[in-house]
Design a protein around this motif. Structure first.
Motif, PDB file in Angstrom:
ATOM      1  N   LEU A  42     -22.164 -29.216 -34.793  1.00 54.95           N
ATOM      2  CA  LEU A  42     -21.827 -28.587 -36.068  1.00 54.95           C
ATOM      3  C   LEU A  42     -22.625 -29.199 -37.210  1.00 54.95           C
ATOM      4  O   LEU A  42     -22.938 -28.515 -38.184  1.00 54.95           O
ATOM      5  N   ASP A  43     -23.003 -30.477 -37.095  1.00 54.68           N
ATOM      6  CA  ASP A  43     -23.880 -31.075 -38.110  1.00 54.68           C
ATOM      7  C   ASP A  43     -25.196 -30.305 -38.189  1.00 54.68           C
ATOM      8  O   ASP A  43     -25.688 -30.024 -39.278  1.00 54.68           O
ATOM      9  N   GLU A  44     -25.774 -29.978 -37.050  1.00 55.63           N
ATOM     10  CA  GLU A  44     -27.006 -29.178 -37.046  1.00 55.63           C
ATOM     11  C   GLU A  44     -26.771 -27.802 -37.666  1.00 55.63           C
ATOM     12  O   GLU A  44     -27.601 -27.310 -38.411  1.00 55.63           O
ATOM     13  N   VAL A  45     -25.655 -27.191 -37.334  1.00 58.18           N
ATOM     14  CA  VAL A  45     -25.333 -25.876 -37.884  1.00 58.18           C
ATOM     15  C   VAL A  45     -25.322 -25.937 -39.407  1.00 58.18           C
ATOM     16  O   VAL A  45     -25.940 -25.105 -40.080  1.00 58.18           O
ATOM     17  N   PHE A  46     -24.624 -26.916 -39.967  1.00 57.31           N
ATOM     18  CA  PHE A  46     -24.466 -26.982 -41.414  1.00 57.31           C
ATOM     19  C   PHE A  46     -25.657 -27.597 -42.125  1.00 57.31           C
ATOM     20  O   PHE A  46     -25.897 -27.284 -43.285  1.00 57.31           O
ATOM     21  N   LYS A  75     -29.524 -19.154 -32.885  1.00 60.35           N
ATOM     22  CA  LYS A  75     -28.981 -19.863 -31.718  1.00 60.35           C
ATOM     23  C   LYS A  75     -29.639 -21.217 -31.553  1.00 60.35           C
ATOM     24  O   LYS A  75     -30.671 -21.497 -32.145  1.00 60.35           O
ATOM     25  N   GLY A  76     -29.009 -22.036 -30.700  1.00 62.95           N
ATOM     26  CA  GLY A  76     -29.646 -23.275 -30.276  1.00 62.95           C
ATOM     27  C   GLY A  76     -29.241 -24.519 -31.029  1.00 62.95           C
ATOM     28  O   GLY A  76     -29.908 -25.539 -30.939  1.00 62.95           O
ATOM     29  N   PHE A  77     -28.135 -24.502 -31.764  1.00 64.73           N
ATOM     30  CA  PHE A  77     -27.675 -25.678 -32.477  1.00 64.73           C
ATOM     31  C   PHE A  77     -26.794 -26.513 -31.556  1.00 64.73           C
ATOM     32  O   PHE A  77     -25.893 -25.997 -30.919  1.00 64.73           O
ATOM     33  N   HIS A  78     -27.055 -27.817 -31.502  1.00 71.41           N
ATOM     34  CA  HIS A  78     -26.371 -28.684 -30.543  1.00 71.41           C
ATOM     35  C   HIS A  78     -25.142 -29.385 -31.101  1.00 71.41           C
ATOM     36  O   HIS A  78     -24.448 -30.084 -30.368  1.00 71.41           O
ATOM     37  N   ASN A 117     -22.659 -23.335 -22.066  1.00 66.95           N
ATOM     38  CA  ASN A 117     -23.642 -24.317 -22.530  1.00 66.95           C
ATOM     39  C   ASN A 117     -23.197 -24.839 -23.889  1.00 66.95           C
ATOM     40  O   ASN A 117     -22.399 -24.217 -24.569  1.00 66.95           O
ATOM     41  N   ARG A 118     -23.718 -25.978 -24.261  1.00 64.03           N
ATOM     42  CA  ARG A 118     -23.294 -26.653 -25.498  1.00 64.03           C
ATOM     43  C   ARG A 118     -24.198 -26.290 -26.663  1.00 64.03           C
ATOM     44  O   ARG A 118     -24.745 -27.170 -27.325  1.00 64.03           O
ATOM     45  N   GLU A 119     -24.363 -25.026 -26.904  1.00 61.58           N
ATOM     46  CA  GLU A 119     -25.187 -24.582 -28.024  1.00 61.58           C
ATOM     47  C   GLU A 119     -24.394 -23.649 -28.925  1.00 61.58           C
ATOM     48  O   GLU A 119     -23.853 -22.644 -28.479  1.00 61.58           O
ATOM     49  N   TRP A 120     -24.342 -24.027 -30.197  1.00 63.64           N
ATOM     50  CA  TRP A 120     -23.672 -23.205 -31.197  1.00 63.64           C
ATOM     51  C   TRP A 120     -24.576 -22.059 -31.615  1.00 63.64           C
ATOM     52  O   TRP A 120     -25.793 -22.210 -31.708  1.00 63.64           O
ATOM     53  N   THR A 121     -23.978 -20.923 -31.881  1.00 64.00           N
ATOM     54  CA  THR A 121     -24.656 -19.752 -32.433  1.00 64.00           C
ATOM     55  C   THR A 121     -24.033 -19.453 -33.785  1.00 64.00           C
ATOM     56  O   THR A 121     -22.816 -19.523 -33.950  1.00 64.00           O
TER      57      THR A 121
END
Length: 99
Positions: free
Chosen positions: A90-94, A85-88, A72-76
């Motif tokens: 790398l912009d959301e991650v950062f 979990k659940g970031f779609h 799935n396309r979700e960054w942890t």
């Protein structure tokens, strides 16, 4: 599902590392890999920002030939403080994660 050679994915990620370092103001970046249970495989980046180390990864499935497909396309985000979990992207991650 399309399966891709692990090395191809790592090459693509490696080619993006300097751009990511510059764009997000990272102190350091490297490739993160972890083999999970069964066919699970995790691939992403280990980053250091503001002196803290974070593992950013997405889940993949590995076939019998060692090729990977995205589960799935979700960054942890993993750190000493736990896991988010659940970031779609790398912009959301950062921008919405721990940074």
């Amino acid at each position: 599902m399309d399966y891709i050679n692990r090395e191809t994915l790592i090459d693509q990620m490696t080619n993006q590392m300097q751009l990511l370092m510059d764009h997000y103001g990272l102190e350091d970046i490297g490739i993160y890999e972890e083999e999970g249970a069964g066919k699970d495989y995790y691939l992403g980046y280990t980053v250091r920002k503001d002196g803290k180390v974070f593992m950013l990864n997405m889940p993949y499935m590995k076939d019998e030939f060692g090729k990977l497909t995205l589960k799935n396309r979700e960054w942890t985000i993993q750190s000493d403080d736990g896991e988010l979990k659940g970031f779609h992207s790398l912009d959301e991650v950062f921008n919405k994660g721990l940074f």
